[in-house]
Design an enzyme around this catalytic site. Structure first.
Site, PDB file in Angstrom:
ATOM      1  N   SER A  95      -6.624 -55.445  -1.081  1.00  0.00           N
ATOM      2  CA  SER A  95      -7.033 -54.157  -1.660  1.00  0.00           C
ATOM      3  C   SER A  95      -5.858 -53.348  -2.191  1.00  0.00           C
ATOM      4  CB  SER A  95      -7.783 -53.328  -0.602  1.00  0.00           C
ATOM      5  OG  SER A  95      -6.934 -53.041   0.488  1.00  0.00           O
ATOM      6  N   LYS A 106     -11.182 -45.643   4.678  1.00  0.00           N
ATOM      7  CA  LYS A 106     -10.118 -45.282   3.731  1.00  0.00           C
ATOM      8  C   LYS A 106     -10.333 -43.875   3.178  1.00  0.00           C
ATOM      9  CE  LYS A 106      -9.300 -50.102   2.415  1.00  0.00           C
ATOM     10  NZ  LYS A 106      -9.368 -51.117   1.340  1.00  0.00           N
TER      11      LYS A 106
END
Length: 800
Positions: free
Chosen positions: A698, A741
């Site tokens: 990511s 996140k």
């Protein structure tokens, strides 16, 4: 030792006679040719023998007391029927032994103890009335002491056989042989040996009634010869088999002897009572038919074993386990969904999705009580309330709660139990927890299931859990120790984990995963005000009304002194603040204390966390990425720099293989956007905190923007963080952990979050508070990221 079984039999109160010399009419004298008589139940007194006796009947006590008072001899006659209490002359043998009382002792509970010495034989001629005891006119029988050759031969033979018999007896005292050898009278020797013979009282009475010395010696020799023959044979058998006994056989013999001794002493009654209790427990345990049949079979084996045998002890423990397990499911408590909702809201703030799933389960269980329980698995960082949520479920459902910690467990026996062949074998933790809960309708939590040991020398515990956590199989779970199936289908299993990656696929497939990503700042403030402050006030002995902490102070602790997904560190910091207040109260400095945000510096020190995003991204070549960790989301700075070189790519920061590949893809893609030739430069990509391993698919967008920022000499916006993977065609690919996140970006002061377009659906899981405070930009291609984070690049910098 001879014992007179005229012991107190309950009749003395009924037939008690006045003691001699007491109040009332004077007792008439006893004729000179008469003897006071005492009937004897189970013993025969011989002349020359000193023997202790116990009398308990009233007439026997009166007879003994009168004999002692008048200093007269007593005649002892054997009863024909030992069970008869009230005796008459027809119930007695008329030949007995006259003796004197050497010692008289009055015992407790009506017993009187005598030590008597036999002195001569007599024959009863006539029983006389008028006394509260038996009296008879007697004729004494003179002892035959003539030492003829025939008598002497028998006398010597009897001495020899008596010495041999004493030598064969296992526990004969040494003095006994010396006493026998010192006797010079044939009549006394015959009576002494007759007294010691282990024969019936009728045979001893026959010897007593044998007045002819030669015939008496022959009879004693015959009886003693039989006894000596038995003793010889016993000794030969013992000598022959002694060498063949090993230690185990010897121990068995000794314990059997001990059991018999304890039985004689009445000490084995406790063991019998324990066995009866165990049998009753097995019958009342409610086991299935096959299991109960097995338990009864094992109980029969136990009842045949010695009390102290090792196998018997192990078998007893096994049967106790079987009898104490909750085989019956019992009546399930009626489920009140509204009450369960109230309890969940009372114990936990937020967590709406988790609460809804729990209430759905309770509603289904209420409508279908016989349905299979699902296996819930709470996954989230530490401190978000996974374990306490399981306790709340137990309270809401009215069940008992048991917790099994799986962290570091690497032995299959911890789950399935040990086999009973091993010393110290025990059932597995699952069966132990059900036994502690005393119900199959319990809440059983497997804590830290992601930290379970992965196989090895002691088996694979994760594989052993498959049967426990499979609703299709756990209705017949077989523990190695129990060896019989046990129904776990009524147990509500809950598992907790910090991350899913380390849970084996087959095990994860059997559980319903529920994510607990973490809390926003506002949620933490609410949790602290509702639960944490109150709990720490109680822990530190403070009064709720006199010590208070403001909401602004709590918010300052959250933002400046903690940075976590859960609230565990927050509670520790609140505890530190309140301990400071407790010290002031204990010193008497103040009774009412108000803790404000401005007081925290003096108590907790300088702020531990600051918003460094703006400072670190103020120069070109730095981008703020978002990362997922087992303890929650976090921000990740990616720095890029160029130095003269030959076009190499240098990667530092302990990156994993996936992140190295993302860096290579970002470099290749950045070459297609920048005109400048990179052959004269080496590009260095660094991710700080090099001591921490980093990996994951990511970081591609963040690495690409760091390179574009460096090569275009334009900094990335300080309030922007990004996550997403890239392809060589410039597409932004989806990632996981959006909620974690996003919350990490909010904690770090980020205002704009860039996400892959295909992750737009995941915003449903993000708390409304976070969605309201953040701006989300969804990326289809890397050009969208450039325009948002850096701005439009000059046309002369863009690749053709």
């Amino acid at each position: 030792m001879n014992h007179d079984v005229l012991a107190n039999d309950g009749n003395q109160a009924r037939s008690a006679a006045p003691a001699p010399g007491g109040r009332g009419a004077a007792m008439k004298p006893i004729p000179e040719d008469a003897l006071i008589l005492i009937p004897m139940r189970n013993s025969v007194l011989f002349p020359g023998v000193i023997s202790p006796l116990t009398v308990g009947r009233a007439m026997s006590v009166a007879a003994a007391q009168e004999a002692v008072r008048a200093e007269k001899k007593i005649g002892f006659l054997l009863q024909k029927d030992a069970q008869k209490s009230d005796v008459s002359p027809e119930d007695l043998h008329w030949v007995g032994t006259a003796g004197t009382v050497v010692r008289y002792i009055t015992g407790g509970e009506g017993a009187h103890h005598l030590v008597v010495q036999g002195q001569g034989r007599f024959r009863a001629l006539e029983f006389l009335p008028g006394w509260p005891f038996l009296v008879a006119r007697v004729a004494m029988v003179a002892a035959d002491e003539a030492m003829t050759p025939e008598i002497e031969a028998r006398f010597l033979q009897l001495k020899e056989q008596a010495a041999e018999a004493i030598g064969l007896l296992p526990n004969a005292p040494d003095e006994l042989g010396a006493v026998m050898q010192g006797i010079t009278s044939p009549s006394i020797l015959a009576d002494m040996v007759a007294n010691l013979l282990d024969v019936k009282n009728e045979q001893k009475q026959e010897l007593l009634e044998t007045f002819d010395l030669r015939r008496r010696l022959d009879s004693v020799l015959a009886l003693l010869g039989e006894r000596v023959g038995v003793l010889r044979m016993s000794k030969e058998i013992g000598d022959r088999t002694k060498k063949e006994f090993d230690e185990r056989q010897r121990e068995h013999v000794l314990r059997e002897q001990m059991r018999q001794i304890q039985k004689e002493l009445g000490e084995g009654e406790d063991t019998a009572a324990e066995l009866d209790e165990l049998k009753k427990a097995i019958d009342e345990a409610g086991m299935p038919e096959d299991t109960q049949k097995h338990a009864r079979k094992e109980f029969k084996r136990l009842s045949r074993m010695g009390e102290g045998s090792a196998e018997g002890s192990m078998l007893r423990t096994y049967l106790e386990w079987l009898s104490e397990l909750p085989w019956n499911s019992g009546d399930e408590k009626e489920i009140d969904v509204k009450e369960a909702r109230r309890i969940l809201d009372e114990d936990h703030f937020g967590l709406d999705k988790i609460k809804r799933r729990i209430l759905e389960h309770l509603a289904v269980r209420k409508l279908n009580p016989n349905g299979k329980s699902p296996i819930l698995c709470f996954v989230g960082p530490p401190g978000v309330g996974k374990t306490s949520l399981g306790q709340s479920i137990a309270r809401a459902t009215g069940r008992k709660f048991q917790r099994i910690s799986l962290g570091g467990v690497h032995d299959e026996a911890e789950i399935r139990g040990h086999r009973r062949t091993y010393i110290g074998a025990m059932p597995g933790n699952v069966i132990q927890a059900v036994r502690r809960a005393e119900s199959r309708q319990a809440v059983l939590m497997f804590d830290e299931i992601d930290k379970l040991g992965m196989g090895g020398f002691h088996g694979d515990p994760s594989s052993a859990l498959l049967e426990v956590l499979d609703p299709e199989q756990n209705n017949a779970f077989r523990d190695h120790y129990l060896g019989v199936p046990f129904d776990l289908s009524r147990v509500l299993f809950i598992a907790t984990a910090n991350m899913l990656d380390t849970i084996p696929g087959p095990l994860r497939d059997r559980m319903e995963i529920i994510q607990l990503p973490g809390y926003t700042t506002e949620e933490k403030v609410e949790i602290a005000n509702r639960y944490l402050v109150k709990r720490q006030l109680e822990a530190n002995g403070l009064d709720f009304n006199k010590v208070k902490i403001t909401t602004e102070a709590v918010r300052a602790i959250i933002e400046d002194y903690t940075r976590e997904a859960g609230v565990r560190t927050l509670e520790r910091e609140i505890g530190a603040v309140l301990r400071n207040a407790a010290m002031k109260v204990a010193e008497g400095a103040s009774q009412e204390i108000l803790i404000e945000a401005k007081d925290l510096h003096a108590i907790l020190g300088s702020r531990k966390f600051e918003n460094e995003t703006a400072q670190r991204t103020a120069v070109p070549g730095v981008a703020t990425g978002l990362a997922w960790t087992p303890v929650g989301g976090d921000i990740l700075f990616i720095e890029a720099s160029k130095v003269p070189g030959s076009g190499k790519l240098i990667l530092t920061g302990q990156l994993g293989d996936v992140m190295k590949e993302s860096a290579q893809a970002a470099l290749t893609l950045s070459r297609s956007f920048i005109f400048d030739s990179l052959d004269k430069f080496d590009l260095h990509i660094h991710v700080p905190a090099g001591a921490t391993p980093k990996d994951g698919p990511s970081a591609g967008v963040a690495m690409f923007l760091a390179l574009i920022s460096l090569l275009s000499n334009k900094p990335v916006r300080a309030d922007v963080a990004m996550t997403g993977e890239i392809s060589l065609r410039g597409l932004v690919l989806p990632i996981g952990g959006v909620k974690e996140k996003t919350l990490a970006a909010l904690r770090a002061g980020i205002r704009t979050v860039m996400l892959p377009r295909r992750n737009e659906k995941d915003l449903e899981d993000v708390p409304a508070e976070a969605r309201a405070k953040l701006e989300f930009v969804f990326l289809d291609r890397v050009e969208d990221a450039i325009r948002t984070a850096i701005g439009e690049l000059p046309s002369d910098r863009m690749a053709a």
